[in-house]
Scaffold this motif. Structure first.
Motif, short mmCIF file in Angstrom:
data_model
loop_
_atom_site.label_atom_id
_atom_site.label_comp_id
_atom_site.label_asym_id
_atom_site.label_seq_id
_atom_site.Cartn_x
_atom_site.Cartn_y
_atom_site.Cartn_z
N GLU A 165 -41.16 43.13 21.99
CA GLU A 165 -41.68 44.25 21.20
C GLU A 165 -41.00 44.29 19.83
O GLU A 165 -41.65 44.57 18.81
CB GLU A 165 -41.44 45.56 21.96
N ALA A 166 -39.70 44.03 19.79
CA ALA A 166 -38.97 44.00 18.52
C ALA A 166 -39.52 42.90 17.62
O ALA A 166 -39.68 43.09 16.40
CB ALA A 166 -37.48 43.80 18.77
N ASN A 169 -43.03 44.02 16.30
CA ASN A 169 -42.96 45.11 15.33
C ASN A 169 -42.04 44.82 14.16
O ASN A 169 -41.92 45.63 13.24
CB ASN A 169 -42.50 46.40 16.03
N ARG A 170 -41.34 43.65 14.22
CA ARG A 170 -40.40 43.26 13.18
C ARG A 170 -39.33 44.34 12.98
O ARG A 170 -39.03 44.77 11.88
CB ARG A 170 -41.13 43.00 11.85
N THR A 171 -38.74 44.74 14.10
CA THR A 171 -37.69 45.76 14.06
C THR A 171 -36.40 45.21 14.66
O THR A 171 -36.43 44.32 15.53
CB THR A 171 -38.10 47.02 14.85
N ALA A 172 -35.28 45.76 14.25
CA ALA A 172 -33.98 45.29 14.73
C ALA A 172 -33.77 45.72 16.18
O ALA A 172 -34.30 46.72 16.65
CB ALA A 172 -32.87 45.85 13.86
N ARG A 414 -34.49 41.39 10.55
CA ARG A 414 -34.86 42.22 9.41
C ARG A 414 -35.86 41.44 8.56
O ARG A 414 -35.97 40.22 8.67
CB ARG A 414 -33.64 42.63 8.58
N VAL A 415 -36.59 42.16 7.72
CA VAL A 415 -37.63 41.56 6.89
C VAL A 415 -37.35 41.84 5.43
O VAL A 415 -37.08 43.00 5.06
CB VAL A 415 -39.02 42.09 7.28
N ILE A 416 -37.39 40.81 4.60
CA ILE A 416 -37.25 40.97 3.15
C ILE A 416 -38.45 40.28 2.51
O ILE A 416 -38.57 39.05 2.54
CB ILE A 416 -35.94 40.36 2.64
N TYR A 425 -32.87 33.07 18.94
CA TYR A 425 -33.47 33.09 20.27
C TYR A 425 -34.91 33.59 20.25
O TYR A 425 -35.67 33.36 21.19
CB TYR A 425 -32.63 33.92 21.25
N MET A 426 -35.32 34.28 19.17
CA MET A 426 -36.69 34.79 19.11
C MET A 426 -37.73 33.69 18.89
O MET A 426 -38.93 33.98 18.87
CB MET A 426 -36.81 35.87 18.04
#
Length: 447
Positions: A165-166, A169-172, A414-416, A425-426
């Protein structure tokens, strides 16, 4: 018992079709074990191993029909053949590839269900895999991927679901969870995905015993090389032995001069192909442009060569390195190890990885096709992961107009801008989208 994704695949396959299934893959990746587990769901399970029962090769030779094959089969098994409720397993079919062709007639007969497997199938059956079209499916199998590994060592589905889910959603992530999964990833770099090595770790937690299992598998691969290709075995074994040091080199590309000062690619190409077809090496080819389809931009003789299992790679480095890898020792060059793990994961998910190298723009570790788009990937093992000249050059290039890139590293997500900085690992969540519509009909009513 190790839970594998292939188990669900096999079960679903036999629920939805009457065809046979051929499981391909390298030695020691768990093909036979998964098939035997599935066989327990039938009232009757017959296993014919053409290596352990060499007389079966002669027994079936010259059979002219399915009834002839089944009659002969009944003479070498004490297991009852129950119509509609028996699974017949032909193992090590590289010893008798004619059985692959005969499957068409056995499936047509319809009395029993069939599943096949074996070692070095990419080598032995390259001309036969497409023979029984419409009667047999083919499924490639690989060592345990990272998701399978963490599931086997005790991470539950809820935690894996929160990680997924992280990513979506691109969440920490929660920092505690992130730290623990990173620790497991470093453990995976050492244990790898060979079922025997994973089982040994779960049973003992002893890395020396795990490494002994891995080194036995490496020796087995080398025996296969000598047995199956005696004319080219010196080249093949030397290439196999060069994978670890070549990956540790600065540019990681396979340099033929390391093999032989006068080596030409055309002369040794079959040796590279043998290792690839046997499933023990993973080639990642260079592309000239990051444009779909990537296959058309592939360079035939520029490539990196990775090991099929990250644990086997680690076992070939100096003894004592295992614990240093797990602890994240800063003196170790993790770059090649991380890249091998990423390549292995992509291939296990059915994604063909490439890399990009351009004198003007620089080099990208991986480039893949995902969701109909090109996705550039950088793999960084150090703290300076935001420094990526080649990736920045590509992302700023209007000619390619790439929507997103991923930099796999050790830190939290995190996204920049258009760049996703994600924990390494993702990579386990990079998967093909099988939900896209596949039906299309042209409206010709106006003609």
């Amino acid at each position: 018992m190790l839970q594998r994704k292939i188990d669900n695949y096999i079960r679903h396959y036999y629920e939805t079709t009457r065809n046979a299934l051929l499981i391909t893959g390298a030695r020691q990746i768990g093909k036979t074990y998964s098939i035997r587990q599935f066989g327990k769901t039938f009232k009757s399970f017959v296993e014919i191993n053409f290596v352990e029962t060499p007389e079966a090769v002669g027994l079936f030779h010259g059979a002219k029909s399915s009834s002839d094959i089944l009659l002969r089969l009944s003479t070498i098994t004490s297991v009852p053949l129950i119509k509609g409720e028996t699974l017949i397993f032909f193992d090590e079919v590289q010893q008798y590839p004619d059985i692959v062709t005969a499957i068409k007639f056995l499936v047509d007969d319809g009395s029993y269900r069939y599943i096949l497997s074996g070692s070095l199938l990419g080598v032995e059956l390259k001309d036969l895999r497409s023979e029984p079209v419409g009667y047999m499916g083919v499924k490639d199998m690989y060592p345990l991927d990272f998701e399978e590994f963490i599931s086997c060592v005790g991470i539950n589905d809820a935690v894996i679901g929160s990680l997924r889910e992280a990513w979506r959603n691109r969440t920490a992530l929660d920092e505690f969870i992130h730290g623990k999964i990173m620790e497991l990833f470093r453990l995976y770099l050492v244990v790898g995905g060979m079922p025997a090595a994973v089982s040994k770790y779960i049973e003992s937690n002893n890395l020396q015993e795990v490494m002994a299992v891995q080194q036995d598998i490496v020796r087995l691969y080398k025996r296969d090389i000598a047995k199956y290709d005696p004319h080219n075995k010196l080249y093949i074994e030397e290439i196999f032995n060069l994978i670890p040091p070549e990956l540790n080199a600065k540019n990681k590309r396979f340099i033929l001069k390391q093999l032989n000062e006068h080596a030409k690619f055309d002369r040794v190409e079959n040796s590279f192909l043998w290792l690839t077809n046997a499933g023990v090496a993973l080639p990642v080819y260079n592309i000239e442009e990051p444009k779909i389809p990537l296959l058309l931009a592939r360079s035939r003789n520029l490539f990196k060569l990775f090991q099929n299992d990250i644990g086997l790679l680690a076992s070939q480095y100096a003894e004592g390195i295992q614990m240093r890898i797990i602890k994240g020792d800063k003196d170790i060059n993790f770059g090649s190890i991380y890249e091998n793990a990423v390549a292995q994961e992509l291939v296990a998910h059915g994604i063909a990885p490439y890399y990009y190298n351009n004198k003007k723009r620089g080099e990208l570790d991986f480039v893949i096709e995902l969701g109909g788009k090109v996705l550039p990937i950088e793999v960084k093992s150090g703290k300076d992961y935001e420094t990526h000249r080649a990736l920045s050059n590509i992302m700023d290039c209007n000619e390619y107009d790439l929507p997103e890139a991923v930099v796999f590293n050790n830190d939290n997500l995190r996204v920049i801008g258009k760049i996703v900085y994600a924990p390494v690992y993702m990579v386990m969540f990079l998967e093909k989208d099988n939900t896209a519509p596949t039906f299309y009909k042209v409206d010709i009513s106006g003609l």
